[in-house]
Enzyme design. Structure first.
Site, mmCIF file in Angstrom:
data_model
loop_
_atom_site.group_PDB
_atom_site.id
_atom_site.type_symbol
_atom_site.label_atom_id
_atom_site.label_comp_id
_atom_site.label_asym_id
_atom_site.label_seq_id
_atom_site.Cartn_x
_atom_site.Cartn_y
_atom_site.Cartn_z
ATOM 1 N N HIS A 101 -19.416 -17.299 18.376
ATOM 2 C CA HIS A 101 -18.740 -17.058 19.642
ATOM 3 C C HIS A 101 -18.298 -18.428 20.165
ATOM 4 C CE1 HIS A 101 -18.578 -15.935 23.940
ATOM 5 N NE2 HIS A 101 -18.581 -14.677 23.555
ATOM 6 N N ASP A 125 -28.372 -17.984 18.677
ATOM 7 C CA ASP A 125 -27.726 -17.242 19.758
ATOM 8 C C ASP A 125 -28.021 -15.758 19.532
ATOM 9 O OD1 ASP A 125 -25.974 -15.739 21.260
ATOM 10 O OD2 ASP A 125 -24.196 -16.913 20.761
ATOM 11 N N GLN A 181 -26.161 -11.004 20.922
ATOM 12 C CA GLN A 181 -25.702 -9.755 20.334
ATOM 13 C C GLN A 181 -26.824 -9.019 19.590
ATOM 14 O OE1 GLN A 181 -22.921 -7.502 20.887
ATOM 15 N NE2 GLN A 181 -22.263 -9.595 21.237
ATOM 16 N N LYS A 185 -26.153 -7.734 28.285
ATOM 17 C CA LYS A 185 -25.858 -7.022 27.034
ATOM 18 C C LYS A 185 -26.986 -6.084 26.666
ATOM 19 C CE LYS A 185 -22.383 -10.132 25.557
ATOM 20 N NZ LYS A 185 -21.931 -11.164 24.660
ATOM 21 N N CYS A 198 -13.543 -13.839 21.547
ATOM 22 C CA CYS A 198 -14.120 -15.182 21.713
ATOM 23 C C CYS A 198 -14.587 -15.741 20.383
ATOM 24 C CB CYS A 198 -15.295 -15.188 22.695
ATOM 25 S SG CYS A 198 -14.849 -14.671 24.329
HETATM 26 C C1 LIG Z 1 -21.662 -12.377 24.828
HETATM 27 C C2 LIG Z 1 -22.001 -13.438 23.903
HETATM 28 C C3 LIG Z 1 -22.148 -14.760 24.333
HETATM 29 C C4 LIG Z 1 -21.896 -15.187 25.749
HETATM 30 O O1 LIG Z 1 -22.779 -14.595 26.629
HETATM 31 P P1 LIG Z 1 -22.605 -14.854 28.208
HETATM 32 O O2 LIG Z 1 -23.483 -13.823 28.828
HETATM 33 O O3 LIG Z 1 -21.162 -14.651 28.517
HETATM 34 O O4 LIG Z 1 -23.057 -16.246 28.470
HETATM 35 C C5 LIG Z 1 -22.502 -15.704 23.399
HETATM 36 N N1 LIG Z 1 -22.718 -15.383 22.114
HETATM 37 C C6 LIG Z 1 -22.596 -14.117 21.656
HETATM 38 C C7 LIG Z 1 -22.861 -13.811 20.216
HETATM 39 C C8 LIG Z 1 -22.227 -13.113 22.526
HETATM 40 O O5 LIG Z 1 -22.083 -11.860 22.079
#
Ligand SMILES: *Cc1c(COP(=O)(O)O)cnc(C)c1O
Length: 404
Positions: free
Chosen positions: A121, A198, A201, A224, A362
């Protein structure tokens, strides 16, 4: 049997109409919907407990502090962190990543390397580019393969004693690929590099055990996973969090302030300057309670059914191509119709009450890899149904007829 009927009753928004049609919400990878149980906690907080935390001796402030710290413990338990002070409450994944990237500014110099995966992302690319610009360290890209998985042979070649940091997502938001982070983490540690995963997701679909993974940093966003926007968490190993400098200065993060010198507060407060999103943090805890009551194994099994069904049904449409075909995948289907722009499909679907995401999600480097402007992305959550997938398939067929 998965109690889908009862679960859908928990989500007021699923019962509204869009453009005269029942809402079909398939943009869960961008943000999830909020169950009444979490909405109730938000209303209760502002109706009964609202006050600033950690400062007041009065009853409301103590109640708010207790609720906030209980939420931190829920997050600690959920991710199996060793200490509650290893959980930093942030404004979301992006904030957590920037906090760590900023901290490493002082630990990196020229000659060091940082590895970022091609599946990231933008929020997991740009902060590291900025970090490398500041420090002179080199950014290396761990490439991806045609099926949307990471090239693990290339990863082995990229790693060396110059590698200081590795950044990878647990699950790709654009394609749904589940990355083999156990192996990626172990290999990073073999060369002495730290690793940030990260999990934005992944956390809606599975429960990461940060101790079993032996990960150095893990970040996620509440919105999320049935929580509110503007709140998230950064897990960091105690030893790392002690080593990194604070990110922002302000109230709450200090222990003593004089004009000569300020000493910083202990963890986690060192990284939590200013008044946080108190209600958001508490609601994040409530969202974890909600999802755990359903059970992540049940959620994953049901979503997998939706993924298989959706993949099968969509592939019956002539000229439809799915991007991201890894065996290890969550309920995200990224696709295009030959010769038709994804935006046009998204617009027609919206007219039918169907919410999908269109564009680069993104993750522009992934789109460049496939040489496409973007995709249509349908991402399913545990409150979606096969009947909704049928509506999507009908919608895509109709869009195809109208546009070709
Ligand atoms: C949504 C997402 C982000 C960003 O999350 P925010 O809540 O906008 O800070 C970063 N990495 C991944 C894989 C995402 O799906």
């Amino acid at each position: 049997m998965f109690p889908i009927h009862d679960i859908r009753k928990d989500f007021p928004i699923l019962h509204r109409e869009v453009n005269g049609k029942p809402l079909v919400y398939f943009d869960n990878a961008a943000t999830s919907q909020t169950p009444q149980q979490v909405i109730d906690v938000i209303v209760d907080y502002y109706s009964n407990h609202n006050a600033n935390i950690h400062r007041g001796v009065h009853t409301l402030s103590q109640e708010a502090t207790d609720l906030y710290e209980q939420a931190r413990q829920k997050i600690q338990n959920h991710f199996n962190a060793k200490h509650s002070h290893e959980i930093i409450l942030t404004s979301g994944t992006t904030h957590g990543i920037n906090l760590v990237a900023n901290g490493f500014s002082e630990l990196l110099t020229e000659g060091y390397e940082v590895i970022v995966s091609a599946l990231e992302h933008h929020s997991n690319i740009v902060p590291w580019q900025m970090l490398c610009e500041r420090t002179g360290a080199q950014l290396k890209v761990l490439p991806m393969l045609e099926d949307g998985t990471l090239d693990m042979v290339a990863y082995n070649k990229l790693l060396s004693e110059r590698t200081k940091l590795v950044f990878v997502n647990h699950i790709s938001n654009a394609l749904g690929t589940i990355n083999p982070i156990e192996t990626i983490i172990a290999k990073a540690h073999e060369v002495g590099a730290a690793i940030l995963v990260d999990g934005a997701q992944a956390c809606p679909h599975l429960v990461p055990d940060v101790q079993a993974l032996d990960v150095d940093f893990y970040v996620a966003s509440a919105h999320k996973m049935c929580g509110p926007t503007g709140v998230g968490m950064l897990y960091g190993k105690e030893s790392w969090l002690k080593q990194l400098p604070p990110y922002q200065g302000g109230g709450e993060m200090i222990s003593e302030v004089t004009f000569e010198k300020t000493t910083y507060a202990d963890l986690p407060h060192k990284f939590e300057a200013g008044t946080p999103n108190i209600c958001g943090g508490i609601a994040f805890g409530a969202a974890l309670d909600y999802m755990n009551a359903i059970g992540f194994e049940n959620i994953a099994a049901y979503e997998n059914e939706l993924l298989n069904y959706g993949t099968e049904q969509l592939l019956q449409i002539d000229g439809l191509k799915i991007y991201g075909t890894s065996q290890q995948k969550t309920s995200v289907i990224s696709f295009n119709l030959e010769g038709i722009h994804p935006y046009d499909i998204g617009t027609i679907l919206d007219k039918m009450g169907i919410a999908v995401r269109t564009g680069h999600h993104c993750a522009q480097p992934i789109m460049d890899f496939y040489n496409i402007p973007g995709t249509v992305r349908a991402s399913f959550a545990f409150y979606n149904t096969k009947a909704e997938i049928d509506a999507l398939v009908e919608g895509v067929k109709k869009a195809k007829m109208m546009l070709s």
